[in-house]
Design an enzyme around this catalytic site. Sequence first.
Site, short mmCIF file in Angstrom:
data_model
loop_
_atom_site.label_atom_id
_atom_site.label_comp_id
_atom_site.label_asym_id
_atom_site.label_seq_id
_atom_site.Cartn_x
_atom_site.Cartn_y
_atom_site.Cartn_z
N TYR A 48 -0.06 55.11 91.17
CA TYR A 48 -0.01 55.52 92.57
C TYR A 48 1.36 56.02 93.00
CZ TYR A 48 -4.64 53.82 93.39
OH TYR A 48 -5.99 53.66 93.36
N LYS A 57 -5.31 45.36 82.04
CA LYS A 57 -5.88 46.08 80.90
C LYS A 57 -4.82 46.09 79.79
CE LYS A 57 -9.13 48.59 79.04
NZ LYS A 57 -10.33 47.92 78.48
N ASP A 115 -11.99 45.33 82.43
CA ASP A 115 -13.40 45.71 82.35
C ASP A 115 -14.31 44.48 82.37
OD1 ASP A 115 -11.71 46.41 79.85
OD2 ASP A 115 -13.51 45.49 79.04
N ASP A 151 -7.51 48.62 93.37
CA ASP A 151 -8.28 49.59 94.17
C ASP A 151 -9.76 49.48 93.81
OD1 ASP A 151 -8.93 51.64 95.80
OD2 ASP A 151 -7.80 53.19 94.76
#
Length: 456
Positions: free
Chosen positions: A187, A254, A308, A332
């Site tokens: 971002y 992740k 995930d 987000d």
Amino acid sequence: MTAPTFDRLIPPTEGTRVTIDGQGRWRIPEDPIVCLLRGDGIGMDVGEVPGITTCAVKVLDAAVKKAYGGKRRIVWFDVHAGDAARQKYNPSVTDEQINSLDETQQRQLYLPDDTLKAFEYYSLGLKGPLTTPIGKGFRSINVFLRIRFDLYACVRPVRYYQGVDAPNKNAHRVNMVIFRENTEDVYCGIEFASNSEKARRLIDFLNREFGYSILPSSGIGIKPISPEGSKRLVRMAIQYAIDKKLPSVTLMHKGNIMKFTEGAFKEWGYEVARQEFPQQTVTEDEVYSKYGGKAPEGKVIIKDRIADSMFQQIQLRPDEYSVIATPNLNGDYISDAAAALTGGIGLAAGANIGDRAAMFEATHGTAPKYTGKNMANPSAVLLSGVMLLEHLGWDEAARLINRAVEATFAESDEIARKGPGGKLHVTYDIARQFPGYGEKAGVSSMEFANRIIYHL
Ligand code: NAP
């Protein structure tokens, strides 16, 4: 800090400013001044017709009065942003003229210096939804506030209310608070378009110096994640879990793929827990290796999950997750996914919090087609106000509202279960979810607010 002078605003003559001491502790008076941005569209009042922010404020004031009997109260300071600011400060600027203004002038149109000075000085704000600025330069009021005041944590509570139509059968087990890092990650906007001069130079450097084989035509984005940015976010999340006596903080990342950004976020998160909260926390590994699978009484479990798998977990085993701390992009996605589990966009509250300022805000938009109709659901602004009360440490008033909102939804749910034709006490968006009831069965925003007050 000396009191600011304003161009058009008249500061409150009553109330006291909150302050933040050298150790970063918020000093809350009994009558804090809070900036109020009513917002555009459904947020604003139209003549005598109240918008959702006015409805929410009425409930907040009633709950504070009920909880503290006049000993405490919030003094609201009306300040302006979005279309409301444009109308107040620069009503003659036309849409066509906006693109000829520079970025600062565009910002001043939608977010006047008065509003920035007020928020800088009073540090707290409650905000209704705002129209996204038109024009090519200045893009987002929210992003500007976030950067200007270093509001590094985006906090989103997600829970289920009986009577709300939720798509997931485990929705009643959802009760989590997501802490999304707000200032780093992809971002940051460090991006170079495919075939641009900068992308080509960067790719050439990476291929030449580090031996990669990136296709020269690629677009490139950069993902910075720092120990400072990660630790302060995780620190806030752990402190929140301790203060609220919540069972766990999950570091969502992740890191199996992005080892030095997302993986490092996880490591820095554990480091904060180990170094700064050794008495109050225990890792999930320790729970099994040292305590036979049961966490010691009163300790917050620190665990981590790959991003995930987290999307499965919140659907299949939502009650195992209480506080989630995560980098920006994951945050987000997971915030919206978790909110969707429980249904009802009019219920999604949020806050952007830093060490020197905090802005509490509904996450939905201005729903322009309902402007001035007194029919939108004020719950998201109200529940953002509940987060404000919790930030003030006024937990009794916050609890009163939470219980009253629960009771208001539950009674309509029970009425609707008896069959069509009953008198509901919820707004159109909830009413239409009940079989045999349509939007018309909903009450006005203010009637709904009054019903919550009745249940306080
Ligand atoms: P939106 O304003 O969130 O509205 C989309 C739909 O969501 C509405 O038509 C309505 O659905 C439902 N909804 C939203 N808030 C509701 C409430 N309080 N009560 C009941 N239903 C509600 O999204 P949008 O139409 O995409 O955006 C409109 C403007 O808001 C744009 O200018 C956008 O940029 C801005 N925006 C601002 C913020 C912010 O300030 N934080 C956030 C998002 C968007 P139904 O029609 O099905 O009833």
